[in-house]
Enzyme design. Structure first.
Site, PDB file in Angstrom:
ATOM      1  N   GLY A  47       0.822  -1.203   0.000  1.00  0.00           N
ATOM      2  CA  GLY A  47       0.000   0.000   0.000  1.00  0.00           C
ATOM      3  C   GLY A  47       0.850   1.243   0.000  1.00  0.00           C
ATOM      4  O   GLY A  47       2.059   1.191   0.277  1.00  0.00           O
ATOM      5  N   GLN A  52       2.627  10.270   1.697  1.00  0.00           N
ATOM      6  CA  GLN A  52       3.987   9.713   1.727  1.00  0.00           C
ATOM      7  C   GLN A  52       4.869  10.254   0.609  1.00  0.00           C
ATOM      8  O   GLN A  52       6.093  10.127   0.673  1.00  0.00           O
ATOM      9  CB  GLN A  52       3.943   8.184   1.623  1.00  0.00           C
ATOM     10  CG  GLN A  52       3.358   7.522   2.862  1.00  0.00           C
ATOM     11  CD  GLN A  52       3.372   6.012   2.725  1.00  0.00           C
ATOM     12  OE1 GLN A  52       2.474   5.428   2.156  1.00  0.00           O
ATOM     13  NE2 GLN A  52       4.421   5.379   3.230  1.00  0.00           N
ATOM     14  N   CYS A  96       6.464  -0.060   6.730  1.00  0.00           N
ATOM     15  CA  CYS A  96       6.018   1.146   6.048  1.00  0.00           C
ATOM     16  C   CYS A  96       7.169   1.699   5.215  1.00  0.00           C
ATOM     17  O   CYS A  96       8.306   1.764   5.700  1.00  0.00           O
ATOM     18  CB  CYS A  96       5.583   2.173   7.092  1.00  0.00           C
ATOM     19  SG  CYS A  96       4.988   3.717   6.398  1.00  0.00           S
ATOM     20  N   LEU A  97       6.871   2.112   3.987  1.00  0.00           N
ATOM     21  CA  LEU A  97       7.916   2.707   3.145  1.00  0.00           C
ATOM     22  C   LEU A  97       8.527   3.941   3.799  1.00  0.00           C
ATOM     23  O   LEU A  97       9.675   4.290   3.529  1.00  0.00           O
ATOM     24  CB  LEU A  97       7.333   3.090   1.780  1.00  0.00           C
ATOM     25  CG  LEU A  97       6.879   1.942   0.868  1.00  0.00           C
ATOM     26  CD1 LEU A  97       6.128   2.496  -0.324  1.00  0.00           C
ATOM     27  CD2 LEU A  97       8.069   1.111   0.421  1.00  0.00           C
ATOM     28  N   HIS A 138      -3.832   0.888   7.887  1.00  0.00           N
ATOM     29  CA  HIS A 138      -2.492   1.482   7.926  1.00  0.00           C
ATOM     30  C   HIS A 138      -2.408   2.666   6.957  1.00  0.00           C
ATOM     31  O   HIS A 138      -1.948   3.755   7.327  1.00  0.00           O
ATOM     32  CB  HIS A 138      -1.452   0.410   7.574  1.00  0.00           C
ATOM     33  CG  HIS A 138      -0.052   0.932   7.446  1.00  0.00           C
ATOM     34  ND1 HIS A 138       0.957   0.592   8.319  1.00  0.00           N
ATOM     35  CD2 HIS A 138       0.514   1.787   6.541  1.00  0.00           C
ATOM     36  CE1 HIS A 138       2.062   1.227   7.964  1.00  0.00           C
ATOM     37  NE2 HIS A 138       1.824   1.950   6.878  1.00  0.00           N
ATOM     38  N   GLU A 139      -2.861   2.450   5.716  1.00  0.00           N
ATOM     39  CA  GLU A 139      -2.755   3.534   4.720  1.00  0.00           C
ATOM     40  C   GLU A 139      -3.654   4.701   5.083  1.00  0.00           C
ATOM     41  O   GLU A 139      -3.281   5.865   4.910  1.00  0.00           O
ATOM     42  CB  GLU A 139      -3.078   3.004   3.321  1.00  0.00           C
ATOM     43  CG  GLU A 139      -2.137   1.927   2.804  1.00  0.00           C
ATOM     44  CD  GLU A 139      -0.669   2.280   2.939  1.00  0.00           C
ATOM     45  OE1 GLU A 139      -0.307   3.471   2.863  1.00  0.00           O
ATOM     46  OE2 GLU A 139       0.137   1.349   3.123  1.00  0.00           O
ATOM     47  N   HIS A 142      -2.206   7.306   7.361  1.00  0.00           N
ATOM     48  CA  HIS A 142      -1.344   8.332   6.751  1.00  0.00           C
ATOM     49  C   HIS A 142      -2.144   9.591   6.408  1.00  0.00           C
ATOM     50  O   HIS A 142      -1.597  10.696   6.401  1.00  0.00           O
ATOM     51  CB  HIS A 142      -0.687   7.797   5.476  1.00  0.00           C
ATOM     52  CG  HIS A 142       0.469   6.869   5.711  1.00  0.00           C
ATOM     53  ND1 HIS A 142       1.639   7.264   6.335  1.00  0.00           N
ATOM     54  CD2 HIS A 142       0.646   5.561   5.399  1.00  0.00           C
ATOM     55  CE1 HIS A 142       2.470   6.236   6.389  1.00  0.00           C
ATOM     56  NE2 HIS A 142       1.896   5.193   5.832  1.00  0.00           N
TER      57      HIS A 142
HETATM   58 ZN   LIG Z   1       2.865   3.384   5.772  1.00  0.00          ZN
END
Ligand SMILES: [Zn+2]
Length: 166
Positions: A47, A52, A96-97, A138-139, A142
């Site tokens: 995701g 981000q 997470c990226l 999670h996404e 953000h």
């Molecule tokens: Zn993330």
């Protein structure tokens, strides 16, 4: 199409509350294509969220279909998503990226119902469970300026250094 730069913790732009999308136009769809290309360039990312890459809008992409043992909807573009119902709680490991050096154990709802627009502005409803529900939550965090780091019950017990991101 372009791979966009990923912001990493503790960049303060990751803490902003993102704005709803109002215009479903070609510029939006071009951005979503770039966001997807950026997700695919990341190591195993299931995701990605617009904040981000420094775009403070309520847009996320989730696609866990590379983990086929989990029920899933394939590729989901979720714009202005809202969780309308949830059930159950489970602990699971997340990465997470934007937090490339760590993973963490986070409590999430096990099953969620959500409403969102797609890239044409059409209203959609999804019922997600298990790992897909976790990835969506999670996404969506953000979009409200939250990272999984903010959700750990205990930083000492639930945060894990990773040697290689994979
Ligand atoms: Zn993330």
């Amino acid at each position: 199409m372009a791979v966009l730069e990923i912001l990493t913790y503790p960049d303060p732009r990751l803490e902003q509350i993102a704005q709803p999308v109002g215009q479903f136009d070609d510029a939006l769809r071009t951005f979503i294509a770039d966001l997807e290309e950026t997700r695919l360039a990341g190591p195993g990312a299931v995701g990605i969220a617009a904040p981000q890459v420094g775009r403070s809008q309520r847009i996320v992409i989730v696609d866990i279909s590379t983990k086929p043992k989990n029920p899933n909807h394939g590729h989901m573009v979720l714009i202005n998503p809202e969780i309308t119902d949830w059930e159950g709680f489970a602990v699971g490991r997340e990465g997470c990226l934007s937090v490339p050096d760590f993973t963490g154990n986070v409590i999430r709802a096990e099953r969620i119902t959500l409403e969102a627009r797609d890239e044409r502005g059409t209203r959609r409803q999804f019922y997600c469970e298990g790992f897909e529900a976790r990835a969506v939550q999670h996404e969506m965090d953000h979009l409200d300026g939250l990272l999984f780091l903010d959700r750990l019950v205990s930083r000492r017990n639930d945060l894990f250094k990773r040697k290689v991101y994979k």
